[in-house]
Design a protein around this motif. Structure first.
Motif, PDB file in Angstrom:
ATOM      1  N   HIS A  34       0.821  -1.217   0.000  1.00 52.97           N
ATOM      2  CA  HIS A  34       0.000   0.000   0.000  1.00 52.97           C
ATOM      3  C   HIS A  34       0.856   1.269   0.000  1.00 52.97           C
ATOM      4  CE1 HIS A  34       0.914   0.920   4.197  1.00 52.97           C
ATOM      5  NE2 HIS A  34       0.657  -0.333   4.515  1.00 52.97           N
ATOM      6  N   GLY A  35       0.181   2.413  -0.112  1.00 54.08           N
ATOM      7  CA  GLY A  35       0.856   3.701  -0.158  1.00 54.08           C
ATOM      8  C   GLY A  35       1.041   4.349   1.204  1.00 54.08           C
ATOM      9  N   PHE A  36       1.692   5.513   1.196  1.00 48.74           N
ATOM     10  CA  PHE A  36       1.971   6.297   2.401  1.00 48.74           C
ATOM     11  C   PHE A  36       0.658   6.725   3.057  1.00 48.74           C
ATOM     12  CE2 PHE A  36       3.257  10.546   4.222  1.00 48.74           C
ATOM     13  CZ  PHE A  36       4.090  10.036   5.220  1.00 48.74           C
ATOM     14  N   THR A  37       0.544   6.515   4.361  1.00 48.65           N
ATOM     15  CA  THR A  37      -0.639   6.793   5.206  1.00 48.65           C
ATOM     16  C   THR A  37      -1.845   5.933   4.842  1.00 48.65           C
ATOM     17  OG1 THR A  37      -1.669   8.613   3.935  1.00 48.65           O
ATOM     18  CG2 THR A  37       0.102   9.214   5.497  1.00 48.65           C
ATOM     19  N   SER A  38      -1.664   4.925   4.011  1.00 50.57           N
ATOM     20  CA  SER A  38      -2.756   4.021   3.653  1.00 50.57           C
ATOM     21  C   SER A  38      -2.670   2.765   4.521  1.00 50.57           C
ATOM     22  CB  SER A  38      -2.674   3.678   2.156  1.00 50.57           C
ATOM     23  OG  SER A  38      -3.784   2.921   1.744  1.00 50.57           O
ATOM     24  N   ALA A  39      -3.319   1.677   4.094  1.00 50.82           N
ATOM     25  CA  ALA A  39      -3.301   0.417   4.842  1.00 50.82           C
ATOM     26  C   ALA A  39      -3.695  -0.710   3.905  1.00 50.82           C
ATOM     27  CB  ALA A  39      -4.278   0.487   6.027  1.00 50.82           C
ATOM     28  N   LYS A  40      -3.441  -1.926   4.351  1.00 50.76           N
ATOM     29  CA  LYS A  40      -3.658  -3.092   3.496  1.00 50.76           C
ATOM     30  C   LYS A  40      -5.083  -3.185   2.954  1.00 50.76           C
ATOM     31  CE  LYS A  40      -4.264  -6.107   7.578  1.00 50.76           C
ATOM     32  NZ  LYS A  40      -4.343  -4.948   8.525  1.00 50.76           N
ATOM     33  N   GLU A  41      -6.081  -2.867   3.785  1.00 52.13           N
ATOM     34  CA  GLU A  41      -7.478  -3.007   3.386  1.00 52.13           C
ATOM     35  C   GLU A  41      -7.857  -2.083   2.228  1.00 52.13           C
ATOM     36  OE1 GLU A  41      -7.004  -4.164   7.644  1.00 52.13           O
ATOM     37  OE2 GLU A  41      -6.505  -2.354   6.498  1.00 52.13           O
ATOM     38  N   HIS A  42      -7.096  -1.011   2.050  1.00 55.90           N
ATOM     39  CA  HIS A  42      -7.432  -0.018   1.023  1.00 55.90           C
ATOM     40  C   HIS A  42      -7.126  -0.506  -0.386  1.00 55.90           C
ATOM     41  CE1 HIS A  42      -7.096   3.447   4.189  1.00 55.90           C
ATOM     42  NE2 HIS A  42      -7.852   2.447   4.579  1.00 55.90           N
ATOM     43  N   ASN A  43      -6.471  -1.655  -0.494  1.00 58.31           N
ATOM     44  CA  ASN A  43      -6.134  -2.185  -1.814  1.00 58.31           C
ATOM     45  C   ASN A  43      -6.825  -3.522  -2.105  1.00 58.31           C
ATOM     46  OD1 ASN A  43      -4.240  -0.138  -2.769  1.00 58.31           O
ATOM     47  ND2 ASN A  43      -2.941  -0.814  -1.080  1.00 58.31           N
ATOM     48  N   LEU A  44      -7.925  -3.754  -1.417  1.00 57.29           N
ATOM     49  CA  LEU A  44      -8.631  -5.023  -1.602  1.00 57.29           C
ATOM     50  C   LEU A  44      -9.169  -5.211  -3.022  1.00 57.29           C
ATOM     51  CD1 LEU A  44     -10.510  -5.436   1.792  1.00 57.29           C
ATOM     52  CD2 LEU A  44      -9.026  -7.144   0.721  1.00 57.29           C
ATOM     53  N   HIS A  45      -9.457  -4.115  -3.704  1.00 51.73           N
ATOM     54  CA  HIS A  45      -9.980  -4.255  -5.070  1.00 51.73           C
ATOM     55  C   HIS A  45      -8.933  -4.857  -6.003  1.00 51.73           C
ATOM     56  CE1 HIS A  45      -8.132  -0.342  -4.698  1.00 51.73           C
ATOM     57  NE2 HIS A  45      -8.261  -0.056  -5.987  1.00 51.73           N
ATOM     58  N   TYR A  46      -7.662  -4.465  -5.836  1.00 47.67           N
ATOM     59  CA  TYR A  46      -6.600  -5.094  -6.629  1.00 47.67           C
ATOM     60  C   TYR A  46      -6.529  -6.584  -6.308  1.00 47.67           C
ATOM     61  CZ  TYR A  46      -4.583  -0.399  -7.430  1.00 47.67           C
ATOM     62  OH  TYR A  46      -4.369   0.915  -7.784  1.00 47.67           O
ATOM     63  N   SER A  73       1.664  11.508  13.413  1.00 47.50           N
ATOM     64  CA  SER A  73       1.054  12.414  12.436  1.00 47.50           C
ATOM     65  C   SER A  73       1.682  12.168  11.060  1.00 47.50           C
ATOM     66  CB  SER A  73       1.299  13.867  12.838  1.00 47.50           C
ATOM     67  OG  SER A  73       2.686  14.176  12.736  1.00 47.50           O
ATOM     68  N   GLU A  74       1.055  12.718  10.032  1.00 44.89           N
ATOM     69  CA  GLU A  74       1.598  12.570   8.679  1.00 44.89           C
ATOM     70  C   GLU A  74       3.003  13.167   8.602  1.00 44.89           C
ATOM     71  OE1 GLU A  74       0.429  13.727   4.075  1.00 44.89           O
ATOM     72  OE2 GLU A  74      -1.162  13.496   5.553  1.00 44.89           O
ATOM     73  N   TYR A  75       3.213  14.300   9.287  1.00 44.48           N
ATOM     74  CA  TYR A  75       4.543  14.923   9.292  1.00 44.48           C
ATOM     75  C   TYR A  75       5.574  13.991   9.946  1.00 44.48           C
ATOM     76  CZ  TYR A  75       8.334  18.230  10.055  1.00 44.48           C
ATOM     77  OH  TYR A  75       9.570  18.828  10.051  1.00 44.48           O
ATOM     78  N   LEU A  77       5.388  10.753  10.203  1.00 44.54           N
ATOM     79  CA  LEU A  77       5.607   9.619   9.301  1.00 44.54           C
ATOM     80  C   LEU A  77       6.560  10.013   8.172  1.00 44.54           C
ATOM     81  CD1 LEU A  77       2.027   8.078   8.957  1.00 44.54           C
ATOM     82  CD2 LEU A  77       3.989   7.069  10.138  1.00 44.54           C
ATOM     83  N   GLY A  78       6.415  11.259   7.709  1.00 43.86           N
ATOM     84  CA  GLY A  78       7.292  11.753   6.650  1.00 43.86           C
ATOM     85  C   GLY A  78       8.752  11.737   7.060  1.00 43.86           C
ATOM     86  N   GLU A  79       9.006  11.996   8.330  1.00 41.06           N
ATOM     87  CA  GLU A  79      10.381  12.004   8.833  1.00 41.06           C
ATOM     88  C   GLU A  79      11.030  10.617   8.766  1.00 41.06           C
ATOM     89  OE1 GLU A  79      10.295  15.680  12.066  1.00 41.06           O
ATOM     90  OE2 GLU A  79      10.127  13.623  12.793  1.00 41.06           O
ATOM     91  N   ILE A  80      10.195   9.571   8.812  1.00 41.04           N
ATOM     92  CA  ILE A  80      10.743   8.201   8.765  1.00 41.04           C
ATOM     93  C   ILE A  80      10.312   7.475   7.486  1.00 41.04           C
ATOM     94  CG2 ILE A  80      10.968   7.953  11.267  1.00 41.04           C
ATOM     95  CD1 ILE A  80       8.315   6.304  11.196  1.00 41.04           C
TER      96      ILE A  80
END
Length: 257
Positions: A34-46, A73-75, A77-80
């Motif tokens: 999955h993408g940044f700030t996303s999660a596994k469930e968000h790609n179930l359609h693929y 926070s998103e910021y 997460l961006g740092e890592i």
């Protein structure tokens, strides 16, 4: 019927999708990141579309995402960001070994794909693992060092202080270079690789990915059908339905079911 199993390996939560009648068979297997700030469930359609075609599909949660989130926070997460990317590359091996030991992966039948950060992970993984048979990058970027430098420049241009020392930045760039596919394109070894990217993408630069694609064309001189770049003139940082379907077609063609 498509089964969706939720499981865990060494603290890596993942979803496992497969046709019920194929559950214990050795199958071509796709790992989808999955993408940044996303999660596994968000790609179930693929995963559903791939499982329907007879693939085994594994959707892991990356570090600090989904079930593994610690509330950063998103910021933060961006740092890592790059720590997450490299950690996911290492965890791909653990996931692959788990299913291989169970005899669930067909010989020479491993595909890796992902969106955005997941596409970046996919392209870096190609520098590390010869067992990846085919790959798809959706809005990803192989130029780790250039992209990381651009990210730092953007932070500075916004007037923020960088959260790293000069020594830390130098060390990070040296490490990223080891996973930067643009610095070692020979590691592709002619493996099937598809890119999808929207030309209006303001998150992951379209031009860097397109330039890389053009630079590796000579490596596919006798195997033009093993390399594909799909650009969408109207798309920004979101994969269209056509992009989703083309990914499924790509693995149907390059991972034998």
């Amino acid at each position: 019927m498509i089964l969706v199993d939720k499981s865990n390996i060494q603290s890596i939560p993942f979803l496992h999708l497969v046709r019920e009648e194929n559950i214990y068979k050795p199958l071509p297997t796709c790992f989808f990141i999955h993408g940044f700030t996303s999660a596994k469930e968000h790609n179930l359609h693929y995963a559903y579309l791939l499982a329907e075609k007879g693939f085994r599909v594994i959707l892991p949660d990356c570090l600090e995402h989904g079930e593994r989130s610690s509330g950063k926070s998103e910021y933060q997460l961006g740092e890592i960001f790059w720590k997450i990317v490299l950690n996911t590359i290492h965890e791909l091996l653990m996931l692959k070994d788990h299913f291989e030991e169970k005899g669930m992966i067909a010989p020479n039948g491993i595909g890796v794909a992902g969106t955005s950060m997941g596409g970046i992970v996919t392209l870096g993984a190609l520098t590390q693992y010869e067992w990846i048979s085919s790959a798809v990058s959706l809005m990803g970027n192989p130029t780790y060092v250039k992209f990381a430098q651009a990210q730092l420049s953007q932070v500075e241009s916004l007037g923020y202080d960088l959260p790293f020392t000069e020594e830390e930045i130098e060390s990070m760039m040296s490490e990223l270079a080891l996973y930067d596919l643009s610095l070692q394109p020979e590691k592709l070894g002619g493996r099937p690789l598809m890119f999808w990217h929207g030309k209006r993408d303001k998150v992951v630069p379209f031009n860097l990915t397109r330039e890389f694609y053009e630079s590796i064309l000579p490596y596919y001189k006798e195997r033009e059908d093993y390399l594909l770049f799909i650009e969408d003139d109207k798309a920004d940082h979101k994969v269209t339905r056509e992009g989703v379907l083309r990914l499924v077609e790509w693995f149907e063609k390059h991972l034998t079911v």
